[in-house]
Structures are given as C-alpha cells and as structure tokens.
Write a protein that holds these residues in place. Structure first.
Motif, PDB file in Angstrom:
ATOM      1  N   GLY A 112       0.838  -1.215   0.032  1.00 48.57           N
ATOM      2  CA  GLY A 112       0.060  -0.064  -0.015  1.00 48.57           C
ATOM      3  C   GLY A 112       0.871   1.164   0.114  1.00 48.57           C
ATOM      4  O   GLY A 112       0.423   2.340   0.230  1.00 48.57           O
ATOM      5  N   LYS A 113       2.220   1.208  -0.077  1.00 45.54           N
ATOM      6  CA  LYS A 113       2.986   2.272  -0.127  1.00 45.54           C
ATOM      7  C   LYS A 113       2.882   3.009  -1.549  1.00 45.54           C
ATOM      8  O   LYS A 113       3.634   3.961  -1.831  1.00 45.54           O
ATOM      9  N   LEU A 114       2.081   2.350  -2.444  1.00 45.43           N
ATOM     10  CA  LEU A 114       1.763   2.826  -3.604  1.00 45.43           C
ATOM     11  C   LEU A 114       0.471   2.648  -4.062  1.00 45.43           C
ATOM     12  O   LEU A 114      -0.233   1.582  -3.479  1.00 45.43           O
ATOM     13  N   CYS A 115      -0.149   3.497  -5.141  1.00 39.55           N
ATOM     14  CA  CYS A 115      -1.531   3.536  -5.483  1.00 39.55           C
ATOM     15  C   CYS A 115      -1.488   2.735  -6.771  1.00 39.55           C
ATOM     16  O   CYS A 115      -1.369   3.077  -7.826  1.00 39.55           O
ATOM     17  N   VAL A 116      -1.770   1.228  -6.766  1.00 39.61           N
ATOM     18  CA  VAL A 116      -1.676   0.349  -7.890  1.00 39.61           C
ATOM     19  C   VAL A 116      -3.021   0.304  -8.652  1.00 39.61           C
ATOM     20  O   VAL A 116      -3.933   0.143  -8.220  1.00 39.61           O
ATOM     21  N   PHE A 117      -2.810   0.482  -9.895  1.00 41.47           N
ATOM     22  CA  PHE A 117      -4.019   0.650 -10.913  1.00 41.47           C
ATOM     23  C   PHE A 117      -4.168  -0.834 -11.574  1.00 41.47           C
ATOM     24  O   PHE A 117      -5.429  -1.186 -11.812  1.00 41.47           O
ATOM     25  N   ALA A 118      -2.993  -1.440 -11.946  1.00 35.87           N
ATOM     26  CA  ALA A 118      -3.312  -2.867 -12.745  1.00 35.87           C
ATOM     27  C   ALA A 118      -2.011  -3.356 -12.485  1.00 35.87           C
ATOM     28  O   ALA A 118      -0.889  -2.736 -12.452  1.00 35.87           O
ATOM     29  N   VAL A 119      -1.871  -4.775 -12.998  1.00 34.72           N
ATOM     30  CA  VAL A 119      -0.618  -5.746 -12.882  1.00 34.72           C
ATOM     31  C   VAL A 119      -0.958  -6.356 -13.998  1.00 34.72           C
ATOM     32  O   VAL A 119      -2.091  -7.066 -14.350  1.00 34.72           O
ATOM     33  N   ARG A 120       0.147  -6.908 -14.531  1.00 27.95           N
ATOM     34  CA  ARG A 120       0.279  -7.953 -15.697  1.00 27.95           C
ATOM     35  C   ARG A 120       0.945  -9.003 -15.077  1.00 27.95           C
ATOM     36  O   ARG A 120       2.100  -9.077 -14.644  1.00 27.95           O
ATOM     37  N   LEU A 121       0.297 -10.606 -15.131  1.00 26.19           N
ATOM     38  CA  LEU A 121       0.876 -11.298 -14.434  1.00 26.19           C
ATOM     39  C   LEU A 121       0.576 -12.799 -15.473  1.00 26.19           C
ATOM     40  O   LEU A 121      -0.161 -12.743 -16.327  1.00 26.19           O
ATOM     41  N   ASP A 122       1.877 -13.693 -15.257  1.00 24.68           N
ATOM     42  CA  ASP A 122       1.731 -15.102 -15.950  1.00 24.68           C
ATOM     43  C   ASP A 122       0.605 -16.004 -15.294  1.00 24.68           C
ATOM     44  O   ASP A 122       0.161 -15.742 -14.056  1.00 24.68           O
ATOM     45  N   THR A 123       0.085 -16.729 -16.270  1.00 28.57           N
ATOM     46  CA  THR A 123      -0.770 -17.937 -15.581  1.00 28.57           C
ATOM     47  C   THR A 123      -0.164 -19.087 -16.092  1.00 28.57           C
ATOM     48  O   THR A 123       1.041 -19.135 -16.463  1.00 28.57           O
ATOM     49  N   PHE A 124      -0.764 -20.239 -15.549  1.00 33.93           N
ATOM     50  CA  PHE A 124       0.091 -21.398 -15.477  1.00 33.93           C
ATOM     51  C   PHE A 124      -0.998 -22.605 -16.106  1.00 33.93           C
ATOM     52  O   PHE A 124      -1.963 -22.545 -15.623  1.00 33.93           O
ATOM     53  N   PRO A 125      -0.210 -23.482 -16.736  1.00 30.14           N
ATOM     54  CA  PRO A 125      -1.107 -24.562 -17.093  1.00 30.14           C
ATOM     55  C   PRO A 125      -1.744 -25.640 -16.240  1.00 30.14           C
ATOM     56  O   PRO A 125      -0.889 -25.609 -15.224  1.00 30.14           O
ATOM     57  N   SER A 126      -2.920 -25.922 -16.132  1.00 28.56           N
ATOM     58  CA  SER A 126      -3.742 -26.559 -14.962  1.00 28.56           C
ATOM     59  C   SER A 126      -3.106 -27.807 -14.790  1.00 28.56           C
ATOM     60  O   SER A 126      -2.491 -28.548 -15.832  1.00 28.56           O
ATOM     61  N   SER A 127      -2.745 -28.285 -13.658  1.00 28.05           N
ATOM     62  CA  SER A 127      -2.398 -29.642 -13.383  1.00 28.05           C
ATOM     63  C   SER A 127      -3.377 -30.932 -14.079  1.00 28.05           C
ATOM     64  O   SER A 127      -4.696 -30.504 -13.999  1.00 28.05           O
ATOM     65  N   GLY A 128      -2.812 -31.704 -14.350  1.00 19.41           N
ATOM     66  CA  GLY A 128      -3.625 -32.937 -14.944  1.00 19.41           C
ATOM     67  C   GLY A 128      -4.063 -33.615 -14.034  1.00 19.41           C
ATOM     68  O   GLY A 128      -4.443 -33.504 -12.792  1.00 19.41           O
ATOM     69  N   PRO A 129      -4.688 -34.833 -14.090  1.00 20.95           N
ATOM     70  CA  PRO A 129      -5.029 -35.809 -13.303  1.00 20.95           C
ATOM     71  C   PRO A 129      -4.074 -35.916 -12.104  1.00 20.95           C
ATOM     72  O   PRO A 129      -2.771 -36.127 -12.276  1.00 20.95           O
ATOM     73  N   SER A 130      -4.708 -35.825 -10.907  1.00 21.90           N
ATOM     74  CA  SER A 130      -3.696 -35.886  -9.638  1.00 21.90           C
ATOM     75  C   SER A 130      -4.315 -36.865  -8.526  1.00 21.90           C
ATOM     76  O   SER A 130      -5.467 -37.473  -8.643  1.00 21.90           O
ATOM     77  N   ARG A 131      -3.590 -37.420  -7.770  1.00 22.13           N
ATOM     78  CA  ARG A 131      -3.704 -38.108  -6.579  1.00 22.13           C
ATOM     79  C   ARG A 131      -3.445 -37.594  -5.473  1.00 22.13           C
ATOM     80  O   ARG A 131      -2.505 -36.928  -5.276  1.00 22.13           O
ATOM     81  N   VAL A 132      -4.168 -37.727  -4.501  1.00 22.07           N
ATOM     82  CA  VAL A 132      -3.858 -37.332  -2.902  1.00 22.07           C
ATOM     83  C   VAL A 132      -3.828 -38.406  -2.099  1.00 22.07           C
ATOM     84  O   VAL A 132      -4.348 -39.454  -2.021  1.00 22.07           O
ATOM     85  N   PHE A 133      -2.401 -38.251  -1.323  1.00 28.41           N
ATOM     86  CA  PHE A 133      -1.973 -39.438  -0.350  1.00 28.41           C
ATOM     87  C   PHE A 133      -2.243 -38.832   0.947  1.00 28.41           C
ATOM     88  O   PHE A 133      -1.439 -37.617   1.023  1.00 28.41           O
ATOM     89  N   TYR A 134      -2.612 -39.425   1.793  1.00 25.55           N
ATOM     90  CA  TYR A 134      -2.949 -39.041   3.345  1.00 25.55           C
ATOM     91  C   TYR A 134      -2.064 -39.556   4.255  1.00 25.55           C
ATOM     92  O   TYR A 134      -2.198 -40.676   4.486  1.00 25.55           O
ATOM     93  N   ILE A 135      -1.169 -38.871   4.917  1.00 25.34           N
ATOM     94  CA  ILE A 135      -0.212 -39.415   5.713  1.00 25.34           C
ATOM     95  C   ILE A 135      -0.535 -39.096   6.996  1.00 25.34           C
ATOM     96  O   ILE A 135      -0.563 -37.773   7.501  1.00 25.34           O
ATOM     97  N   GLY A 136      -0.157 -40.067   7.947  1.00 26.57           N
ATOM     98  CA  GLY A 136      -0.205 -39.596   9.358  1.00 26.57           C
ATOM     99  C   GLY A 136       0.865 -40.364  10.238  1.00 26.57           C
ATOM    100  O   GLY A 136       1.423 -41.393   9.872  1.00 26.57           O
ATOM    101  N   SER A 137       1.537 -39.605  11.313  1.00 29.47           N
ATOM    102  CA  SER A 137       2.667 -40.165  11.858  1.00 29.47           C
ATOM    103  C   SER A 137       2.445 -39.358  13.471  1.00 29.47           C
ATOM    104  O   SER A 137       1.966 -38.486  13.508  1.00 29.47           O
ATOM    105  N   ASN A 138       3.084 -40.192  14.188  1.00 27.09           N
ATOM    106  CA  ASN A 138       3.436 -39.743  15.690  1.00 27.09           C
ATOM    107  C   ASN A 138       4.803 -39.238  15.710  1.00 27.09           C
ATOM    108  O   ASN A 138       5.262 -38.949  16.776  1.00 27.09           O
ATOM    109  N   ASP A 139       5.528 -39.470  14.894  1.00 27.30           N
ATOM    110  CA  ASP A 139       7.126 -39.183  14.917  1.00 27.30           C
ATOM    111  C   ASP A 139       7.368 -37.810  13.854  1.00 27.30           C
ATOM    112  O   ASP A 139       7.129 -37.956  12.482  1.00 27.30           O
ATOM    113  N   TYR A 140       7.435 -36.721  14.225  1.00 26.38           N
ATOM    114  CA  TYR A 140       7.718 -35.673  13.323  1.00 26.38           C
ATOM    115  C   TYR A 140       8.645 -35.780  12.413  1.00 26.38           C
ATOM    116  O   TYR A 140       8.878 -35.275  11.218  1.00 26.38           O
ATOM    117  N   ALA A 141       9.877 -36.387  12.900  1.00 23.78           N
ATOM    118  CA  ALA A 141      11.237 -36.671  12.169  1.00 23.78           C
ATOM    119  C   ALA A 141      10.781 -37.659  10.793  1.00 23.78           C
ATOM    120  O   ALA A 141      11.486 -37.335   9.789  1.00 23.78           O
TER     121      ALA A 141
END
Length: 561
Positions: free
Chosen positions: A252-281
C-alpha cells in the motif's frame, strides 16, 4: 463534514453515493477481516481507473493520508487504518474496478485494481490455465493486486509468492506531488489521463504489448529454491529483497491501478496421499527425500496437527459444507452477508458475533461430514500430511510411500476422489474455524494470536516451540502450514484477561532467535515489525509517508518524522 471542500471535490469525481462518511457508513471498510480498526475521514469508491487517479490526486493535494484497499481480506490489518494519525485518512476502495483482460491467449492476464483471484480463476479455467493461487484467500474474495502488493504465498509448491515487475501505479514524490508510472509493458500513450482513459476503455492492441522477456510477470526461481533443502534461509518470506520491486511487496505504499501476471497450465489428473505419523522426524524425512530426490515436484503438501484437525472439524464445519455444496463462488457473497448481519446486530445491541453463535448451534446438529478414514487417522496420529501429486509424480510417490509405510509410528492411504476433495476442504476450514472459535468463546478467549512463520529450509525439527511462561496463557493451539515450503501458521487462543499482544511479541522474539522469518506470506500489516530491507523499501517508495503510514510498525508521521 458535508461542507468540507475535499468531500465536495470527491463527490464531483465519483458521485455522492460513492463517498462515504461517518462511522456507521465507513465501519466495514475501517475494520480488518481479522485484526485492525481505525478512523477514516472518508471512504471513496471509484468506478474507473481515471476516477481512482483523480481521487488519489485530490487526497494528496489536500494533504491526506491515503490507504488503498480492495477486498479487505488480510489477516494483519494492513489495508485498514490502525491507531491514530497526524492527518486525515481517506480510504480508496477499488472493488468496483474489476476488469480482467487476457493477453496472449491467456498465457498472461492484465488485472485492474479490484479484480479478484476467484474471478481470475473462473476466467482462465476454460483455457486450461490457473492463477498463482487456487485456494486459500481466493475463496473469500481477495484481490489479485492485493496479493501482489503483499507478496502473498499460497499452497502450490511450484509457484512461489505472487510477483510481477509489470505494473501501473502512482506514488508521491519527495516534493509531495503525485505521479503515475506505466511499467505494464503496454503502450498507452503519454500523460496520466490519456494512459488511464485508454486502459479504462481497453484501447490497446496486441502490437502495443511488449514481450521482450526482460521484465518478469511471476517468480521463475521458486521451484529451484524449494529443492535446496540444506539452505539456512527460508524459501519465501516478506522481507526477502529478491521479490521487492515497485508494486510487488509495496503493502500500500503505492496506489496500484493494474498488474500484468503470468498464468500457469492446469495440473492434469492428480492423486492425494493422506499421511499420518506420531514422529515428526518421519515427516521431515519424507519432505527431504521428495524435494531432494524426486524427478517431479508435488503440486501441494499441506500439514495439519491433530489439534487443528479437531478444531476445524467442530468450528469450521459450516465453511466446509458451504464449499462442498455451494462451491467457492458463493463464499464471497456469504462473507458479505454475514458481515452485514453482524453490523446490524451490533447496532441493535445484540453483539457483533451473533451469526457465529447461531451457525455454530446449527452445525452441531448436522451429521458427521468428514470421511471415516480421515477421522480414524485423527484418532491415531498427531501429525497429518496431505500430499497432492500429478503426472510422473504419482508413480514416484506410490513406490516411495509403499517402501516407508506402515512403520512403527505412521501410515498412509491413497485417497479416493471424495476423500481427496474433503481433505483439502478441511485444511482450508482451519482458518475459518479459528475465527469461529474466538467468536464463540469470547468469555474465555481474549483474542487469537495468528503467527505466520517461515522456517529455514534446512530445519529438521519444525515443531511448535514456545518461550518459557507462555503456554499457561494459551487455551487452544491451532497449527497448520505449507509443509514443503516450511511455512507454518500457528493460531493461539489466548486466555481471557491476558495481554495477547504481549504474548505475540514474546513468541515473535523467540522465533527470531531461531532464525525464523516472519511473516512468511501475509505481510506485516500492523502486527509485525518490518525488517530493515522492507522498511527501507517502503521509505524509498513513499518518501513523504503519505501512503498507508504505520505499516510494519513504522512511523505514522508525515515525512517519516
């Protein structure tokens, strides 16, 4: 106030209905989403870039403080007034200026001052593209420009903080004169009024867009930085001079009117792995093995402590269900309606958190909403890791985890589609659950201390570490984070009657002694002290201290006195 010359000038620019005065009408703009509140002479809502410029000029010429605000969804009060000032404060709210232009078939976008991340996500999804961030503040209506101004992070491992060197902005020079700078890399003419009028109309052609590659529209290095697991510095944090450039990180130390940004290719099919542990290491080793040895970086790796899991299950249930059954597109409207309801009940003397108490009673009567295998892991394991991978990373991860688990301290399962979606919805609900917990327990909770910490990349023991004498002041802890980035969010509910700000400062000082940078992605707001790099950057952008003074606990006074 109605006879004040500045009010008359502002009304002439934007119309009477878009100049708000008085505490009641300006209240929702003066109070932060989670923290911060202060005075404002007026709130002005321009409807075009040219109006925004003329309002800005009028305020500077009237020797006012200017705070430029979009969605006001920040966590540290950085887009609202806070405390007392030596000049009148005018808030310029840009949410009426929300156009998004596609450049190069959507490989880049031009976002005007009030365009939101959610708008951007919807606009480019049919093109097979994604914005910098796809969940988090996106769903509560956060603006694209706000993310750039705060170097906001995100949950996506490959992309790093929001960053661009291509922006259109105004500042105040050493002599107190407003000036416009066009670094969009788009030819729009000469002079502020011509440039802004043309951009308001979208009057530019493909030939006007510079594409020589000399200016960046995203952070190109993050994928390499995060793999450097033995580096003694964090992967991303707001005080990093690498990403402080004009509008990027300006807070907010500048009054910004517009920005130009890259976009990114969407991720394809993905999988989610749910991991649990009682040892942080065990989780530490998984992070180091994947970042240091895999050919493919994961899409996301989100951490939940059991305490955060259980709190979100109880206090974030309605947010989870809203996302699941209404979609993220309805969340900004829901938050707006809730804010209006709370404003009304406060005026009627019924308190400003009646909606939270009513929603909490309602959701307690609803059936269990989380998958059975997740709840089973919550009962068995202290630490939870949600790992999303795509492409060649799927087979890599399957083979790796099969060789690690089950162990004596941990296990994992591969999520089906429902479990995968629910796991990340639940992770997102932690933030809302924290706010709800505070609202429902006002009789026992003084406030929430919300810490946003960036640990060095070579950290092996990333667990919570509190200074002596603090634990007794905390009634509930809510730890989560972006695990592979080593960015952690620790919310602490502080016991009623305890000085919560003192507790926060003690924890921050303790973290600093461990070489932890803070904040990591939410910016300093009015809670954190800006480091030397950041404070110097602010002063270079705004030598008269006209724009958002006091940010990062810096001087609030004119000319930085």
């Amino acid at each position: 106030m109605m006879d004040d010359p500045l009010v008359g000038r502002l009304r002439a620019i934007v119309g009477k209905s878009n100049v708000l005065t008085g505490d009641r009408r300006t209240g929702r703009y003066r109070k932060g989403y989670r923290y911060g509140e202060g005075p404002a002479f007026a709130v002005v809502r321009p409807g075009s870039l040219l109006e925004q410029w003329r309002v800005f000029v009028a305020c500077v010429e009237a020797d006012c403080i200017v705070i430029v605000q979009a969605a006001n969804t920040g966590l540290n009060g950085g887009s609202t007034p806070s405390g007392q000032y030596d000049r009148r404060v005018v808030i310029i709210n840009t949410m009426r200026i929300d156009r998004i232009d596609l450049l190069g078939g959507g490989e880049q976008v031009l976002c005007l001052a009030g365009a939101t991340l959610h708008q951007l996500e919807r606009k480019i999804r049919p093109l097979g593209r994604e914005p910098h961030s796809v969940i988090g503040s996106t769903t509560i209506g956060a603006s694209v420009v706000g993310g750039v101004c705060n170097n906001s992070g995100g949950a996506l491992i490959r992309r790093g903080p929001a960053f661009t060197q291509l922006a259109l902005f105004a500042g105040v020079d050493e002599d107190g004169r407003p000036h416009l700078v066009n670094h969009l890399g788009i030819a729009l003419g000469v002079g502020a009024e011509e440039i802004l009028t043309r951009l308001d109309r979208g009057a530019y052609e493909e030939a006007d867009i510079l594409r020589d590659g000399t200016a960046l529209a995203s952070d190109p290095d993050y994928g390499h930085l995060i793999r450097d697991i033995d580096a003694p510095s964090p992967a991303r944090y707001n005080n990093d001079p690498r990403l402080l450039f004009e509008a990027s990180g300006c807070a907010g130390k500048l009054c910004v009117f517009a920005v130009r940004l890259d976009t990114f290719p969407s991720s394809g099919p993905s999988r989610v792995f749910y991991i649990g542990s009682n040892d942080y290491a065990e989780l530490t080793q998984i992070r180091r093995d994947i970042l240091g040895g895999f050919d493919h970086l994961p899409v996301a790796g989100e951490y939940l402590h059991r305490d955060a899991y259980e709190l979100a299950a109880e206090y974030g249930k309605d947010l989870f269900l809203l996302i699941k059954y209404a979609g993220t597109s309805r969340i900004p409207l829901a938050f707006s309606l809730k804010s209006r309801f709370d404003t009304l009940t406060s005026r009627l003397g019924l308190g400003d958190n009646l909606s939270d108490r009513l929603l909490q009673v309602l959701t307690r009567s609803l059936p269990e909403h989380l998958p059975a295998r997740m709840n089973d892991f919550a009962g068995r394991f202290e630490h939870h890791l949600l790992l999303r991978v795509d492409g060649g990373g799927i087979e890599e991860t399957q083979a790796y985890l099969a060789g690690v688990f089950p162990s004596g301290t941990g296990d994992y399962f591969e999520c089906d589609e429902r479990e995968a979606a629910d796991a990340f919805r639940h992770r997102y609900a932690v933030g809302g659950g924290s706010v709800r917990y505070r609202a429902v327990h006002r009789d026992t909770v003084e406030n929430i201390v919300a810490l946003d910490l960036a640990l060095p990349r070579n950290t092996l023991d990333w667990r919570e570490n509190l200074p002596d004498g603090v634990k007794s002041a905390i009634v509930q802890k809510i730890p989560c984070g972006h695990f592979f980035c080593q960015v952690f969010h620790y919310d602490y509910a502080v016991r009623k009657g305890v000085d919560w700000l003192d507790i926060e400062h003690r924890i921050i000082a303790h973290a600093a002694s461990r070489h932890i940078e803070f904040p990591s992605e939410h910016n300093v707001g009015h809670l954190y002290k800006a480091g030397p790099n950041l404070a110097g950057f602010y002063q270079s952008l705004d030598p008269t201290n006209t724009m958002n003074p006091g940010i990062g606990l810096t001087s609030r006074h004119k000319d930085w006195a």
